[in-house]
Write an enzyme that holds these catalytic residues in place. Sequence first.
Site, PDB file in Angstrom:
ATOM      1  N   LYS A 159       3.031  11.041 -11.894  1.00  0.00           N
ATOM      2  CA  LYS A 159       2.628  10.158 -12.620  1.00  0.00           C
ATOM      3  C   LYS A 159       3.289   8.763 -12.796  1.00  0.00           C
ATOM      4  CE  LYS A 159      -0.631  13.054 -15.416  1.00  0.00           C
ATOM      5  NZ  LYS A 159      -1.026  13.357 -16.406  1.00  0.00           N
TER       6      LYS A 159
ATOM      7  N   HIS B 279       0.126  10.632 -28.962  1.00  0.00           N
ATOM      8  CA  HIS B 279      -0.341   8.946 -28.993  1.00  0.00           C
ATOM      9  C   HIS B 279      -0.968   9.055 -29.697  1.00  0.00           C
ATOM     10  CE1 HIS B 279      -0.647  10.300 -24.278  1.00  0.00           C
ATOM     11  NE2 HIS B 279       0.556   9.837 -24.419  1.00  0.00           N
TER      12      HIS B 279
ATOM     13  N   HIS C  64       8.722   8.818 -27.780  1.00  0.00           N
ATOM     14  CA  HIS C  64       7.012   9.795 -27.275  1.00  0.00           C
ATOM     15  C   HIS C  64       7.255  11.323 -27.760  1.00  0.00           C
ATOM     16  CE1 HIS C  64       4.076  11.314 -24.370  1.00  0.00           C
ATOM     17  NE2 HIS C  64       4.777  12.069 -23.601  1.00  0.00           N
TER      18      HIS C  64
ATOM     19  N   ARG D 216       1.211  -1.211  -0.177  1.00  0.00           N
ATOM     20  CA  ARG D 216      -0.276   0.116   0.216  1.00  0.00           C
ATOM     21  C   ARG D 216       0.989   1.072  -0.286  1.00  0.00           C
ATOM     22  NH1 ARG D 216      -2.644  -3.283   3.843  1.00  0.00           N
ATOM     23  NH2 ARG D 216      -4.168  -3.920   3.094  1.00  0.00           N
TER      24      ARG D 216
ATOM     25  N   LYS E 176       6.763  22.799 -14.030  1.00  0.00           N
ATOM     26  CA  LYS E 176       6.104  21.616 -14.247  1.00  0.00           C
ATOM     27  C   LYS E 176       5.622  21.526 -12.773  1.00  0.00           C
ATOM     28  CE  LYS E 176       4.566  17.069 -14.773  1.00  0.00           C
ATOM     29  NZ  LYS E 176       4.864  15.594 -15.704  1.00  0.00           N
TER      30      LYS E 176
ATOM     31  N   HIS F  74      -0.614  16.575 -27.002  1.00  0.00           N
ATOM     32  CA  HIS F  74       0.119  14.682 -26.874  1.00  0.00           C
ATOM     33  C   HIS F  74      -0.841  14.244 -27.209  1.00  0.00           C
ATOM     34  CE1 HIS F  74       3.139  15.993 -24.208  1.00  0.00           C
ATOM     35  NE2 HIS F  74       3.068  15.128 -23.618  1.00  0.00           N
TER      36      HIS F  74
ATOM     37  N   GLU G 288       9.603  18.058 -24.860  1.00  0.00           N
ATOM     38  CA  GLU G 288       9.620  18.748 -23.652  1.00  0.00           C
ATOM     39  C   GLU G 288       9.789  19.381 -23.241  1.00  0.00           C
ATOM     40  OE1 GLU G 288       6.632  16.872 -23.105  1.00  0.00           O
ATOM     41  OE2 GLU G 288       6.730  14.868 -23.776  1.00  0.00           O
TER      42      GLU G 288
ATOM     43  N   ARG H   5      -3.530  21.227 -14.855  1.00  0.00           N
ATOM     44  CA  ARG H   5      -2.050  20.333 -14.861  1.00  0.00           C
ATOM     45  C   ARG H   5      -2.611  19.522 -16.932  1.00  0.00           C
ATOM     46  NH1 ARG H   5       0.873  15.798 -11.539  1.00  0.00           N
ATOM     47  NH2 ARG H   5       2.130  14.978 -13.282  1.00  0.00           N
TER      48      ARG H   5
ATOM     49  N   GLU I 215      -4.964  17.168 -11.316  1.00  0.00           N
ATOM     50  CA  GLU I 215      -5.351  17.069 -13.261  1.00  0.00           C
ATOM     51  C   GLU I 215      -6.801  17.077 -13.101  1.00  0.00           C
ATOM     52  OE1 GLU I 215      -3.027  15.474 -16.716  1.00  0.00           O
ATOM     53  OE2 GLU I 215      -4.560  14.898 -18.166  1.00  0.00           O
TER      54      GLU I 215
ATOM     55  N   ASN J  97      -0.021  18.308 -21.765  1.00  0.00           N
ATOM     56  CA  ASN J  97      -0.673  17.616 -22.781  1.00  0.00           C
ATOM     57  C   ASN J  97      -0.595  18.148 -23.997  1.00  0.00           C
ATOM     58  OD1 ASN J  97      -0.499  15.509 -20.461  1.00  0.00           O
ATOM     59  ND2 ASN J  97      -2.806  15.626 -20.321  1.00  0.00           N
TER      60      ASN J  97
HETATM   61  P1  NAD Z   1      13.338   5.869 -22.026  1.00  0.00           P
HETATM   62  O1  NAD Z   1      13.052   5.149 -20.320  1.00  0.00           O
HETATM   63  O2  NAD Z   1      12.269   4.498 -22.527  1.00  0.00           O
HETATM   64  O3  NAD Z   1      14.128   5.808 -22.104  1.00  0.00           O
HETATM   65  C1  NAD Z   1      15.065   6.044 -23.483  1.00  0.00           C
HETATM   66  C2  NAD Z   1      16.189   5.398 -23.502  1.00  0.00           C
HETATM   67  O4  NAD Z   1      17.440   5.538 -23.236  1.00  0.00           O
HETATM   68  C3  NAD Z   1      16.157   3.782 -23.546  1.00  0.00           C
HETATM   69  O5  NAD Z   1      16.266   3.054 -24.112  1.00  0.00           O
HETATM   70  C4  NAD Z   1      16.932   3.431 -21.474  1.00  0.00           C
HETATM   71  O6  NAD Z   1      17.596   2.703 -21.246  1.00  0.00           O
HETATM   72  C5  NAD Z   1      18.166   4.872 -22.036  1.00  0.00           C
HETATM   73  N1  NAD Z   1      19.163   5.491 -21.391  1.00  0.00           N
HETATM   74  C6  NAD Z   1      18.532   6.225 -20.300  1.00  0.00           C
HETATM   75  N2  NAD Z   1      18.864   7.031 -19.822  1.00  0.00           N
HETATM   76  C7  NAD Z   1      20.427   6.381 -20.036  1.00  0.00           C
HETATM   77  C8  NAD Z   1      22.110   7.452 -20.602  1.00  0.00           C
HETATM   78  N3  NAD Z   1      22.122   8.003 -19.089  1.00  0.00           N
HETATM   79  N4  NAD Z   1      22.391   6.875 -21.155  1.00  0.00           N
HETATM   80  C9  NAD Z   1      22.266   6.475 -22.321  1.00  0.00           C
HETATM   81  N5  NAD Z   1      20.951   5.543 -22.412  1.00  0.00           N
HETATM   82  C10 NAD Z   1      19.950   5.585 -21.318  1.00  0.00           C
HETATM   83  O7  NAD Z   1      12.035   7.064 -22.152  1.00  0.00           O
HETATM   84  P2  NAD Z   1      12.447   8.724 -22.001  1.00  0.00           P
HETATM   85  O8  NAD Z   1      12.117   9.312 -23.039  1.00  0.00           O
HETATM   86  O9  NAD Z   1      12.974   8.621 -20.744  1.00  0.00           O
HETATM   87  O10 NAD Z   1      10.401   8.616 -21.303  1.00  0.00           O
HETATM   88  C11 NAD Z   1       9.345   7.713 -22.085  1.00  0.00           C
HETATM   89  C12 NAD Z   1       8.426   7.626 -20.974  1.00  0.00           C
HETATM   90  O11 NAD Z   1       7.916   8.320 -20.193  1.00  0.00           O
HETATM   91  C13 NAD Z   1       7.394   6.777 -21.888  1.00  0.00           C
HETATM   92  O12 NAD Z   1       6.966   5.648 -21.598  1.00  0.00           O
HETATM   93  C14 NAD Z   1       6.547   8.278 -21.344  1.00  0.00           C
HETATM   94  O13 NAD Z   1       5.221   7.157 -21.437  1.00  0.00           O
HETATM   95  C15 NAD Z   1       6.175   7.905 -20.016  1.00  0.00           C
HETATM   96  N6  NAD Z   1       6.283   9.537 -19.634  1.00  0.00           N
HETATM   97  C16 NAD Z   1       5.367   9.430 -17.981  1.00  0.00           C
HETATM   98  C17 NAD Z   1       5.604  10.729 -17.866  1.00  0.00           C
HETATM   99  C18 NAD Z   1       4.971  11.290 -16.383  1.00  0.00           C
HETATM  100  O14 NAD Z   1       4.300  12.416 -16.033  1.00  0.00           O
HETATM  101  N7  NAD Z   1       4.686  10.315 -15.246  1.00  0.00           N
HETATM  102  C19 NAD Z   1       5.890  12.238 -18.859  1.00  0.00           C
HETATM  103  C20 NAD Z   1       6.367  11.978 -20.022  1.00  0.00           C
HETATM  104  C21 NAD Z   1       6.631  11.183 -19.847  1.00  0.00           C
HETATM  105  N1  GLY Z   2       3.745  14.444 -18.547  1.00  0.00           N
HETATM  106  C1  GLY Z   2       1.786  15.492 -17.675  1.00  0.00           C
HETATM  107  C2  GLY Z   2       2.320  15.009 -16.790  1.00  0.00           C
HETATM  108  O1  GLY Z   2       2.808  15.009 -16.311  1.00  0.00           O
HETATM  109  O2  GLY Z   2       0.749  15.635 -16.192  1.00  0.00           O
END
Ligand code: NAD
Ligand code: GLY
Length: 360
Positions: free
Chosen positions: A145, A254, A267, A123, A229, A250, A187, A243, A239, A247
């Site tokens: 998130k 998406h 992304h 939990r 942010k 997005h 972003e 918030r 949201e 997006n």
């Molecule tokens: P990711 O986590 O897939 O990382 C991208 C690639 O880079 C991967 O292959 C990873 O292994 C590699 N990598 C990471 N750090 C590295 C480094 N320092 N050196 C070399 N390689 C490295 O992608 P991302 O763009 O970081 O994140 C995308 C994800 O985030 C999506 O799933 C998306 O839905 C999510 N997201 C979430 C939010 C949120 O608010 N929670 C916001 C935006 C995106």
């Molecule tokens: N990336 C969108 C949010 O955090 O709300």
Amino acid sequence: MMLKKLSVDLGKRSYPIFIADGALTTPSLWQDCLVKRGKVVIVTNETVQKWYLEPLQSSLKSIGVEALSCILPDGEQYKDLKHFNDILTFLLENSAGRDSTVFALGGGVIGDMTGFAAACYQRGIDFIQVPTTLLSYVDSSVGGKTAVNHPLGKNMIGAFYQPKAVIIDLNTLKTLPEREIAAGMAEVIKYGIIWDRDFFSYLEDNSEKVWAHDLDVLSDVVYRCCEIKAEVVHQDETEGGLRAILNLGHTFGHAIETFMGYGVWLHGEAVAAGMVMASRLALGRGYISEEVFERIRALIARNRLPVSRPDSMPGEAFLQLMIHDKKNRNGHINYIVPDELGRVSLRCDVTEEEALAAVS
Ligand code: NAD
Ligand code: GLY
């Protein structure tokens, strides 16, 4: 060391964000955030572990903490319930109690999935974000998130669950592939369009310096994005309204990600093209001028990002896919649309013709 610090202000659940070159290996910065005395587990992936697992483990060791590591495969396609369950199994097999803490070491995939596991395990246990991509520095690690994908939709299973701290080590960008830097820049540019026209202008003058790893510019850029942010999340954590401006791009983005298959377009790449589409919608409605539209398109293109839809994706496919967007209400597709540079609104009265023109 260049250190910047800010806070996400959420009352009792407030937490600090540390931004520094070398933050990972300077535990004196963040050790106060590790308040629980139980097991410490670092969740990471096969790629990131090669560079950053040992440094983080050594940092923790230097403050008397033996950290276990749970290593997952690398890729958006593994951000699913199976690998979420693997994290829970690892915690159970290692007898992690409610006093344990999980570090999410990696990009947004690891951060989202680990955060969701921390939210659910017994939990809720403490977790600390250690983002290693530009996108995760400025977006996914901040704001709580957490989620995994379902075959029927991206990020459809998740929770709002805030970390105890965010540790951003700017040195981790040195190993990040250029395509991932570009995805993060999408972003970054988003914050200029939704919130701060001066920041947008600053990026027009300085974004090349982020690519060149100029620490002054990089730390200013990451700080400003986290600050925006943090302010948005402070005003609207779950949201209810505001918030949703995060997006921008997005809804279209998406649709591209789903059409192409997870991971084919990153992304950030999909969001980049989506922001151009949302801006074209604004141009069509007369909210922004041709000049502002061109500035947005040019800054995105200059940061090595796509500005139009994939060749293989017909316009009609957007309409079919956008119907399932999480922002939709009462059967209307909701779009975030620029009103001017630095300000956006949610619009639910966009016609199919307008949407098709926007993706043209
Ligand atoms: P990711 O986590 O897939 O990382 C991208 C690639 O880079 C991967 O292959 C990873 O292994 C590699 N990598 C990471 N750090 C590295 C480094 N320092 N050196 C070399 N390689 C490295 O992608 P991302 O763009 O970081 O994140 C995308 C994800 O985030 C999506 O799933 C998306 O839905 C999510 N997201 C979430 C939010 C949120 O608010 N929670 C916001 C935006 C995106
Ligand atoms: N990336 C969108 C949010 O955090 O709300």
